[in-house]
Design a protein around this motif. Structure first.
Motif, short mmCIF file in Angstrom:
data_model
loop_
_atom_site.label_atom_id
_atom_site.label_comp_id
_atom_site.label_asym_id
_atom_site.label_seq_id
_atom_site.Cartn_x
_atom_site.Cartn_y
_atom_site.Cartn_z
N MET A 206 0.82 -1.21 0.00
CA MET A 206 0.00 0.00 0.00
C MET A 206 0.85 1.26 0.00
O MET A 206 0.48 2.28 -0.59
N LEU A 207 2.02 1.21 0.65
CA LEU A 207 2.86 2.39 0.77
C LEU A 207 3.89 2.51 -0.35
O LEU A 207 4.28 3.62 -0.72
N ALA A 208 4.35 1.38 -0.88
CA ALA A 208 5.40 1.41 -1.91
C ALA A 208 4.84 1.26 -3.32
O ALA A 208 5.54 1.53 -4.29
N GLY A 209 3.59 0.80 -3.44
CA GLY A 209 3.03 0.59 -4.77
C GLY A 209 3.41 -0.73 -5.38
O GLY A 209 3.12 -0.97 -6.56
N ARG A 210 4.01 -1.63 -4.60
CA ARG A 210 4.41 -2.95 -5.08
C ARG A 210 4.65 -3.86 -3.88
O ARG A 210 4.95 -3.38 -2.78
N PRO A 211 4.54 -5.18 -4.05
CA PRO A 211 4.84 -6.08 -2.94
C PRO A 211 6.33 -6.06 -2.61
O PRO A 211 7.14 -5.60 -3.42
N PRO A 212 6.72 -6.57 -1.45
CA PRO A 212 8.14 -6.57 -1.09
C PRO A 212 9.01 -7.37 -2.06
O PRO A 212 10.14 -6.98 -2.34
N PHE A 213 8.48 -8.48 -2.56
CA PHE A 213 9.26 -9.34 -3.45
C PHE A 213 8.55 -9.48 -4.79
O PHE A 213 7.33 -9.62 -4.85
N ALA A 214 9.33 -9.43 -5.86
CA ALA A 214 8.81 -9.64 -7.20
C ALA A 214 9.71 -10.64 -7.91
O ALA A 214 10.87 -10.84 -7.52
N GLY A 215 9.19 -11.28 -8.93
CA GLY A 215 9.98 -12.26 -9.66
C GLY A 215 9.29 -12.67 -10.94
O GLY A 215 8.14 -12.31 -11.19
N HIS A 216 10.00 -13.46 -11.73
CA HIS A 216 9.49 -13.88 -13.03
C HIS A 216 8.26 -14.76 -12.90
O HIS A 216 7.37 -14.74 -13.74
N ASN A 217 8.20 -15.56 -11.84
CA ASN A 217 7.05 -16.43 -11.61
C ASN A 217 6.94 -16.71 -10.11
O ASN A 217 7.73 -16.19 -9.31
N SER A 218 5.97 -17.53 -9.75
CA SER A 218 5.74 -17.81 -8.32
C SER A 218 6.95 -18.44 -7.66
O SER A 218 7.30 -18.10 -6.52
N ILE A 219 7.60 -19.35 -8.37
CA ILE A 219 8.76 -20.03 -7.78
C ILE A 219 9.87 -19.03 -7.50
O ILE A 219 10.53 -19.08 -6.45
N ALA A 220 10.08 -18.10 -8.43
CA ALA A 220 11.13 -17.10 -8.23
C ALA A 220 10.82 -16.20 -7.04
O ALA A 220 11.71 -15.84 -6.26
N VAL A 221 9.54 -15.84 -6.87
CA VAL A 221 9.16 -15.01 -5.73
C VAL A 221 9.41 -15.75 -4.42
O VAL A 221 9.99 -15.20 -3.48
N VAL A 222 8.99 -17.00 -4.36
CA VAL A 222 9.18 -17.78 -3.14
C VAL A 222 10.66 -17.99 -2.86
O VAL A 222 11.11 -17.90 -1.71
N ARG A 223 11.44 -18.24 -3.90
CA ARG A 223 12.88 -18.45 -3.71
C ARG A 223 13.53 -17.22 -3.10
O ARG A 223 14.34 -17.31 -2.17
#
Length: 493
Positions: A206-223
């Motif tokens: 809500m404050l940054a305009g994006r989630p803390p972690f981003a990635g190419h796909n779900s696996i990349a985000v979790v990694r």
């Protein structure tokens, strides 16, 4: 299921509200109590377990014990034609996902207030020994009168338990990659502190305009979530209160033992922040009092937008040609380091910008034409050349800033949400509307108003996947495309 079908001889399906990985949600009419309800049908094919109804009953009964104004109430549960269903309070409003798409980042006070509402719901649920396991923007509804409602308590926990038993060799985690706690993607089910981690991720978004972690796909985000510390919030939005950035950092700790240990502790800190925000915004004694305004309508509290390029001449009158070259960059790079190039552009009549009612609305605001540009993801170390992201950008010019602001509110409040034309590059040159499949696929919209100009960017992928795991990829592209547009000369009215 189809409209008009009667569930359990009591609930008449009126219209489908949504469809997701766990089934469908319908608006329904309770023929006994004569009220509208939300009815969720859970699709758990392949999980034919003897104790599934018992597990379902246990989770539903526990969730029904949560009675709180920030929680959508659970009214009933059952099994109909081998399909599990839940009957819940029907909450009219907009999901936090939709609100963030329309306006992000949030003003400071609004973000903290929404987080406080979510935390109040978690405090009540944890007191009833119910863990949500899937706190995310889509499961939060903002009502028209400003109330925060959290939905789907008891559902994610039940589904996770069911999948865990069915696939004993592998835990199928509840939770969304962008917001779920790290332990939910390992061998642990998680606990109350997992919900608090997700709350921290939502406050960050809500404050940054994006989630803390981003990635190419779900696996990349979790990694990344498992291997890296969460980024510092003030790197994306400087100037926030230190007490707030410290709270978000603690909520996003990978180790649950290093997070706040209860929703009550977090709520106390959020309430203190709300009090300090209100004190900072209060007029001084030397200033005349101003009439109170609703938090959602207070334009003075909007988060700052990216600064205008230095090349813009603020002193000149607005004589910008209404062309793509004057209003859009030929190339831009998004927050993930991916470069996009403009591959098609043109000026179209405003009636081609969307359906007739939207076009008529813009025509009433003296917007006769729209400048269109289509961007394509370029090869690079972080790009996906085999399946590139495309961005369709439309820029509307209005007579003045007030009219543009009004049009922006119309789009942001859902009046034109997702109904704008999505453009692609025509073979041989020029523009072409995308096929209907793109409108039904997963895509991301971002809008930004700069003085009398309104830019709306829609990001999508060529293979039309309906997969929320690509959300960070599309959001980063749409956000930067919208922010990169604007006039080279304007008078700042």
């Amino acid at each position: 299921m189809e409209r008009g079908k009667l569930i359990a001889d009591r609930y008449e399906l009126i219209g489908r509200l949504g469809r997701g990985g766990m089934g469908e949600v319908w608006a329904a009419r309770d023929r006994v109590l004569h009220r509208e309800v939300a009815l969720k049908l859970l699709d758990l094919d392949g999980l034919a377990q003897a104790d599934l109804p018992r597990r379902f009953e246990r989770e539903a009964v526990a969730a029904a014990q949560i009675v709180h104004p920030n929680v959508a109430a659970l009214y009933d549960r059952g099994i109909h034609d081998d399909v599990l269903f839940l009957v819940m309070e029907k909450v009219d409003g907009q999901t936090l996902t939709a609100r963030l798409q329309a306006e992000s980042p949030f003003p400071l006070t609004r973000a903290v207030a929404v987080a406080s509402g979510i935390c109040a719901a978690l405090e009540a649920a944890h007191r009833a020994q119910v863990i949500h396991y899937d706190i995310k923007p889509h499961n939060v509804i903002l009502t028209g009168d400003g109330l925060v409602k959290v939905i789907d308590f008891g559902i994610a926990g039940f589904v996770q338990a069911a999948f865990t038993v069915a696939r004993s060799s592998q835990l199928a985690p509840a939770g969304t990659p962008e917001f779920g706690a790290p332990e939910q993607f390992l061998t642990e089910r998680g606990d109350e502190r997992s919900d608090l981690y997700a709350l921290g991720g939502m406050l960050f978004a809500m404050l940054a305009g994006r989630p803390p972690f981003a990635g190419h796909n779900s696996i990349a985000v979790v990694r990344r979530k498992l291997d890296e510390e969460a980024p510092h919030l003030d790197a994306f939005r400087p100037g926030l209160p230190p007490e707030l950035t410290a709270l978000v950092a603690e909520l996003l700790e990978r180790d649950p033992d290093r997070r706040p240990q209860s929703a009550q502790q977090v709520q106390q800190r959020l309430q203190a922040l709300l009090t300090s925000c209100a004190a900072a915004e209060a007029p001084t004694a030397a200033m005349p009092p101003t009439p109170p305004t609703r938090l959602m309508d207070d334009a003075s509290q909007r988060a700052p937008r990216p600064p205008s390029p230095k090349s813009w001449d603020h002193a000149s009158t607005d004589e910008t040609p209404f062309t793509a070259d004057a209003l859009m960059p030929r190339r831009f790079t998004n927050d993930l380091g991916i470069e996009f190039a403009r591959i098609a552009e043109g000026t179209r009549p405003s009636h081609e910008a969307g359906p007739s009612d939207l076009a008529e609305d813009f025509a009433r605001r003296d917007c006769a034409e729209v400048v269109v540009g289509v961007y394509a993801e370029q090869p690079g170390p972080h790009a996906t050349p085999e399946n590139p992201v495309y961005v369709s950008v439309q820029v509307f010019a209005f007579p003045d800033a007030a009219t543009a602001r009004d049009a922006h509110g119309y789009l942001g409040d859902g009046g034109g949400s997702w109904r704008l034309t999505i453009w692609s590059a025509r073979d041989g040159g020029g523009l072409a509307p995308c096929p209907d499949e793109v409108r039904r696929s997963y895509r991301w919209r971002w809008s930004w108003r700069q003085y009398r100009y309104l830019a709306v960017a829609l990001a999508y992928r060529a293979d039309l996947p309906n997969d929320s795991s690509i959300e960070p990829w599309l959001a980063a592209a749409a956000r930067r495309a919208a922010y990169s547009t604007g006039p080279k000369n304007h008078h700042g009215a």
